[in-house]
Design a protein around this motif. Structure first.
Motif, PDB file in Angstrom:
ATOM      1  N   VAL A   2       0.687  -1.195   0.126  1.00  0.00           N
ATOM      2  CA  VAL A   2      -0.128  -0.030  -0.039  1.00  0.00           C
ATOM      3  C   VAL A   2       0.964   1.275   0.074  1.00  0.00           C
ATOM      4  O   VAL A   2       0.518   2.328  -0.937  1.00  0.00           O
ATOM      5  CB  VAL A   2      -0.919  -0.094   1.283  1.00  0.00           C
ATOM      6  CG1 VAL A   2      -1.675   1.262   1.331  1.00  0.00           C
ATOM      7  CG2 VAL A   2      -2.083  -1.120   0.973  1.00  0.00           C
ATOM      8  N   GLU A   3       1.831   1.177   0.847  1.00  0.00           N
ATOM      9  CA  GLU A   3       2.652   2.554   0.981  1.00  0.00           C
ATOM     10  C   GLU A   3       3.364   2.750  -0.379  1.00  0.00           C
ATOM     11  O   GLU A   3       3.537   3.826  -0.834  1.00  0.00           O
ATOM     12  CB  GLU A   3       3.634   2.618   2.257  1.00  0.00           C
ATOM     13  CG  GLU A   3       4.314   3.680   2.110  1.00  0.00           C
ATOM     14  CD  GLU A   3       5.062   3.872   3.462  1.00  0.00           C
ATOM     15  OE1 GLU A   3       6.183   4.629   3.568  1.00  0.00           O
ATOM     16  OE2 GLU A   3       4.742   3.604   4.505  1.00  0.00           O
TER      17      GLU A   3
ATOM     18  N   TYR B  62       1.135   4.344  -2.896  1.00  0.00           N
ATOM     19  CA  TYR B  62       0.929   5.689  -2.641  1.00  0.00           C
ATOM     20  C   TYR B  62       2.222   6.479  -3.110  1.00  0.00           C
ATOM     21  O   TYR B  62       1.980   7.524  -3.745  1.00  0.00           O
ATOM     22  CB  TYR B  62       0.791   5.922  -1.321  1.00  0.00           C
ATOM     23  CG  TYR B  62      -0.687   5.566  -0.837  1.00  0.00           C
ATOM     24  CD1 TYR B  62      -1.920   6.207  -1.617  1.00  0.00           C
ATOM     25  CD2 TYR B  62      -1.268   4.939   0.289  1.00  0.00           C
ATOM     26  CE1 TYR B  62      -3.220   5.955  -1.235  1.00  0.00           C
ATOM     27  CE2 TYR B  62      -2.306   4.786   0.777  1.00  0.00           C
ATOM     28  CZ  TYR B  62      -3.484   5.297  -0.035  1.00  0.00           C
ATOM     29  OH  TYR B  62      -5.046   5.001   0.275  1.00  0.00           O
ATOM     30  N   ARG B  63       3.258   5.979  -2.787  1.00  0.00           N
ATOM     31  CA  ARG B  63       4.576   6.868  -2.908  1.00  0.00           C
ATOM     32  C   ARG B  63       4.852   6.904  -4.485  1.00  0.00           C
ATOM     33  O   ARG B  63       5.595   7.797  -5.091  1.00  0.00           O
ATOM     34  CB  ARG B  63       5.671   6.204  -2.139  1.00  0.00           C
ATOM     35  CG  ARG B  63       5.685   6.593  -0.747  1.00  0.00           C
ATOM     36  CD  ARG B  63       6.818   6.442   0.057  1.00  0.00           C
ATOM     37  NE  ARG B  63       7.054   6.716   1.290  1.00  0.00           N
ATOM     38  CZ  ARG B  63       6.785   8.158   2.016  1.00  0.00           C
ATOM     39  NH1 ARG B  63       6.964   9.125   1.016  1.00  0.00           N
ATOM     40  NH2 ARG B  63       6.746   8.294   3.250  1.00  0.00           N
TER      41      ARG B  63
ATOM     42  N   ARG C 223       0.193   5.819  -7.148  1.00  0.00           N
ATOM     43  CA  ARG C 223      -0.837   4.949  -7.798  1.00  0.00           C
ATOM     44  C   ARG C 223      -1.835   4.627  -6.509  1.00  0.00           C
ATOM     45  O   ARG C 223      -2.014   3.652  -5.953  1.00  0.00           O
ATOM     46  CB  ARG C 223      -0.314   3.520  -8.007  1.00  0.00           C
ATOM     47  CG  ARG C 223       0.826   3.567  -9.008  1.00  0.00           C
ATOM     48  CD  ARG C 223       1.074   2.323  -9.908  1.00  0.00           C
ATOM     49  NE  ARG C 223       1.441   1.271  -8.732  1.00  0.00           N
ATOM     50  CZ  ARG C 223       2.524   0.700  -8.365  1.00  0.00           C
ATOM     51  NH1 ARG C 223       3.779   1.150  -9.071  1.00  0.00           N
ATOM     52  NH2 ARG C 223       2.996  -0.036  -7.453  1.00  0.00           N
ATOM     53  N   PRO C 224      -2.659   5.763  -6.137  1.00  0.00           N
ATOM     54  CA  PRO C 224      -3.219   5.795  -5.011  1.00  0.00           C
ATOM     55  C   PRO C 224      -4.903   4.827  -5.154  1.00  0.00           C
ATOM     56  O   PRO C 224      -4.985   4.186  -4.259  1.00  0.00           O
ATOM     57  CB  PRO C 224      -4.128   7.175  -5.027  1.00  0.00           C
ATOM     58  CG  PRO C 224      -3.791   7.899  -6.168  1.00  0.00           C
ATOM     59  CD  PRO C 224      -2.703   7.196  -6.804  1.00  0.00           C
TER      60      PRO C 224
ATOM     61  N   ALA D 143      -3.344   1.304  -4.148  1.00  0.00           N
ATOM     62  CA  ALA D 143      -3.588   1.344  -2.775  1.00  0.00           C
ATOM     63  C   ALA D 143      -4.967   1.128  -2.015  1.00  0.00           C
ATOM     64  O   ALA D 143      -5.017   0.245  -1.252  1.00  0.00           O
ATOM     65  CB  ALA D 143      -2.789   2.374  -1.873  1.00  0.00           C
ATOM     66  N   ARG D 144      -5.756   2.008  -2.639  1.00  0.00           N
ATOM     67  CA  ARG D 144      -7.013   2.045  -1.924  1.00  0.00           C
ATOM     68  C   ARG D 144      -7.922   0.534  -2.299  1.00  0.00           C
ATOM     69  O   ARG D 144      -8.611   0.028  -1.366  1.00  0.00           O
ATOM     70  CB  ARG D 144      -7.890   3.421  -2.402  1.00  0.00           C
ATOM     71  CG  ARG D 144      -7.521   4.763  -2.030  1.00  0.00           C
ATOM     72  CD  ARG D 144      -7.861   5.530  -2.939  1.00  0.00           C
ATOM     73  NE  ARG D 144      -7.375   6.833  -2.540  1.00  0.00           N
ATOM     74  CZ  ARG D 144      -7.218   8.088  -3.409  1.00  0.00           C
ATOM     75  NH1 ARG D 144      -7.932   7.813  -4.710  1.00  0.00           N
ATOM     76  NH2 ARG D 144      -6.542   9.071  -2.928  1.00  0.00           N
TER      77      ARG D 144
ATOM     78  N   ALA E  27      -0.922   7.462   4.717  1.00  0.00           N
ATOM     79  CA  ALA E  27      -0.019   7.975   3.482  1.00  0.00           C
ATOM     80  C   ALA E  27      -0.986   8.481   2.332  1.00  0.00           C
ATOM     81  O   ALA E  27      -0.470   8.999   1.503  1.00  0.00           O
ATOM     82  CB  ALA E  27       0.802   6.647   2.735  1.00  0.00           C
ATOM     83  N   ASP E  28      -2.272   8.033   2.390  1.00  0.00           N
ATOM     84  CA  ASP E  28      -3.035   8.615   1.229  1.00  0.00           C
ATOM     85  C   ASP E  28      -3.026   9.980   1.080  1.00  0.00           C
ATOM     86  O   ASP E  28      -3.384  10.812   2.251  1.00  0.00           O
ATOM     87  CB  ASP E  28      -4.523   8.304   1.437  1.00  0.00           C
ATOM     88  CG  ASP E  28      -5.455   8.273   0.228  1.00  0.00           C
ATOM     89  OD1 ASP E  28      -5.363   9.339  -0.250  1.00  0.00           O
ATOM     90  OD2 ASP E  28      -6.022   7.302  -0.007  1.00  0.00           O
ATOM     91  N   PRO E  29      -2.820  10.607   0.050  1.00  0.00           N
ATOM     92  CA  PRO E  29      -2.834  12.124  -0.052  1.00  0.00           C
ATOM     93  C   PRO E  29      -4.147  12.871   0.208  1.00  0.00           C
ATOM     94  O   PRO E  29      -4.260  14.035   0.357  1.00  0.00           O
ATOM     95  CB  PRO E  29      -2.425  12.513  -1.670  1.00  0.00           C
ATOM     96  CG  PRO E  29      -2.622  11.081  -2.293  1.00  0.00           C
ATOM     97  CD  PRO E  29      -2.491  10.119  -1.258  1.00  0.00           C
TER      98      PRO E  29
ATOM     99  N   ASP F  48       5.382  11.114  -4.692  1.00  0.00           N
ATOM    100  CA  ASP F  48       5.520  12.006  -3.840  1.00  0.00           C
ATOM    101  C   ASP F  48       6.639  13.231  -4.516  1.00  0.00           C
ATOM    102  O   ASP F  48       6.430  14.469  -4.291  1.00  0.00           O
ATOM    103  CB  ASP F  48       6.813  11.479  -2.618  1.00  0.00           C
ATOM    104  CG  ASP F  48       5.756  10.515  -1.737  1.00  0.00           C
ATOM    105  OD1 ASP F  48       4.505  10.929  -1.682  1.00  0.00           O
ATOM    106  OD2 ASP F  48       6.255   9.760  -1.089  1.00  0.00           O
TER     107      ASP F  48
END
Length: 569
Positions: free
Chosen positions: A283-284, A287-288, A291-292, A295-296, A323-325, A461
């Motif tokens: 998941v992290e 996000y980094r 690719r949200p 991850a979701r 970590a989700d924006p 990021d």
């Protein structure tokens, strides 16, 4: 340095074959003078049956067949053909197997075992229960530790002594007293033949201690040694710690590849705690890498809905949700993570960036009280574990809560002395975002954060840091205000950002947390927005905002817009 890919478990492990021989009808020839097989043992010989059954269960666990071991023990309990003391031993083994899956079930079985087992086994069972309670931050942990210590003093046992040391180390890690855990584990020699069953647990805890101290090269060396010395089926916990180490130092592609391989082709049975750790890495990294959606999808599909303490093995996965924006997508997960780490800070010890990021996410969802509680726990860790890593992480979290740029600067200086690359880049970006930092300092901080993210491969990021740097540059070039007095064009950049959040459904408290403003400041801006737009309610604001032209106002953004005063310092 990246750890080697762990070995795949053999198709027919030798310990498994031994276990099958122990429980097979024709495994032993009674005429040869050996112990008869379990199925042939008469009811009167319950002690022998129990001893051999537990030996078979231990061999099955060593072969990576823990589910079969649990079924074997459960069947014997259901047959109800043993005395109270033997029944206590069976329950104790079952509770130990449940420790990484359902802590509530484990504690219940171990409580019953403590009441039934004889005094010579009480220390082992009480120490096992203390370890389960300590990892979950259960309030009974200290009482169980004292009970196990008294029982061990009365009836010393090598195995119980190791379990007690593991429980004491777990309690120290739950409190953030990492040097204390290190000292306790230093008294144990996992290479002794009598401790084979606990060797993997001792190795894993020592690696966790090295991660918590920021000793990442030593942790990598310990992982490689564990792969060489331990049977493949008992190394999943070591493998998960290896992935977490790579996540902490910024080896993102390697961490994701190893975690996915372990999830798809596990070298042994994965406890909930190990599975959650591997999923948190996936998941992290998603996000980094920007690719949200991926991850979701993992969070929605794989996160179970459990109550405490059974949800504690999954705390690492909930920390990854921070970590989700857009943390407003996961307020429940983030609040549960905060509640759990205030009981046991252990999950925040394993990946450096988890703590400050959880604090930031709590502020963005408008939960300042929980953010302060988590920051206080990090401060307690820094006090008990006075190393640069925790001075930097605790300072970063405290600076976010107090909106103190000087504390952020000190955190950045401390993190530069560590190998925690992602944590340093995150602190630099937060320094660049601080509304109290001069533009001449904010832009270099944003640029360095972007460069560091780029070297880590964290392209998502990196893009966010570069976008912030561009916004800071636009602030310098923006002409002196000459805005009209009414309408959308009259809104300042700050007012436009607040209006967009409010129109999207955020509360004033959530807006305040997300933009690092006080509630009073947001309320003042809201009154100005109403006056400029000629409206009186949030409903009217939403209608006006939805009907606005796409290009107006140009600075509207749900993220914190830089203050125009930065150009003047």
């Amino acid at each position: 340095m990246t750890e080697p890919t762990p070995r795949v478990a053999p198709r027919h492990p030798t310990p498994s074959t031994c276990a099958e021989r122990l429980v097979a009808d024709d495994a032993v020839d009674p005429s040869a003078g050996a112990d008869p097989p379990l199925a042939a043992l008469p009811g009167a010989d319950a002690a022998t049956r129990t001893r051999r059954l537990l030996a078979a269960a231990d061999l099955l666990v060593a072969a990576g067949r823990g589910d079969e071991a649990a079924d074997l023990l459960a069947a014997e309990l259901a047959a109800d053909r043993t005395g109270a003391a033997d029944r206590g031993l069976l329950l104790g083994h079952l509770g130990s197997w449940q420790a990484g899956r359902r802590p509530s079930v484990a504690l219940d079985q171990l409580d019953r075992a403590r009441r039934l087992a004889g005094p010579e086994h009480h220390a082992l069972i009480a120490a096992t229960a203390a370890g389960v309670a300590a990892r979950a931050g259960h309030p009974r942990a200290d009482a169980l530790l004292r009970e196990a210590g008294r029982a061990q003093a009365a009836h010393p046992s090598t195995r119980a002594g190791v379990r007690l040391a593991l429980a004491r180390a777990a309690r120290a890690l739950a409190l953030g007293a990492v040097p204390g855990a290190r000292d306790v584990l230093a008294t144990v020699d996992p290479g002794r033949p009598a401790l084979r069953a606990e060797a993997a647990a001792v190795r894993a805890e020592r690696i966790a201690v090295r991660l918590a101290l920021g000793e990442y090269p030593d942790a990598a060396t310990a992982v490689r040694a564990a792969y060489d010395d331990l049977p493949a089926p008992v190394t999943p916990a070591v493998l998960a710690l290896s992935c977490l180490r790579m996540l902490a130092v910024g080896e993102l592609p390697e961490a994701e590849a190893q975690a996915r391989l372990a999830l798809d082709r596990p070298p042994g049975p994965l406890t909930d705690e190990v599975r959650a750790a591997l999923l948190s890495v996936v998941v992290e990294v998603a996000y980094r890498l920007g690719r949200p959606a991926a991850a979701r999808a993992v969070l929605d599909r794989d996160h179970p809905d459990l109550s405490w303490p059974d949800r504690t093995p999954w705390t690492l996965l909930r920390c990854a949700a921070a970590a989700d924006p857009e943390p407003l997508r996961h307020p429940g997960l983030i609040r549960c993570a905060a509640a759990d780490v205030t009981r046991s800070v252990r999950p925040l010890l394993l990946v450096a960036q988890h703590g400050p990021r959880l604090v930031r996410a709590l502020l963005l969802i408008g939960d300042a009280n929980r953010a302060r509680a988590v920051a206080d726990r990090l401060a307690a860790v820094a006090e008990r574990t006075p190393v640069p890593l925790w001075q930097g992480l605790a300072g970063h979290a405290d600076a976010l809560v107090r909106r103190d740029p000087s504390a952020l600067r000190a955190a950045v200086r401390a993190l530069r002395a560590t190998g925690a690359g992602p944590a340093l880049a995150d602190a630099l970006l937060d320094l660049a975002r601080s509304p109290r930092v001069r533009l001449a300092e904010a832009r270099p901080a944003a640029q360095e954060a972007a460069a560091r993210y780029g070297r880590l491969g964290a392209v998502g990021d990196q893009e966010r840091a570069e976008r912030w740097d561009r916004r800071l540059g636009a602030t310098r070039r923006r002409p002196a205000p000459g805005l009209p007095r009414h309408g959308l064009a009259a809104l300042t950049a700050r007012e436009a950002g607040i209006a967009e959040l409010l129109a999207a459904g955020a509360t004033k408290q959530q807006v305040a947390g997300r933009l690092y403003l006080s509630f009073h400041t947001v309320d003042t801006h809201l009154r100005a927005i109403y006056a400029k737009l000629g409206i009186r309610s949030r409903v009217q604001l939403a209608r006006v905002w939805d009907a606005r032209p796409v290009s107006a106002p140009p600075d509207a953004s749900p993220s914190a817009a830089p203050r125009s005063s930065r150009a003047a310092g």
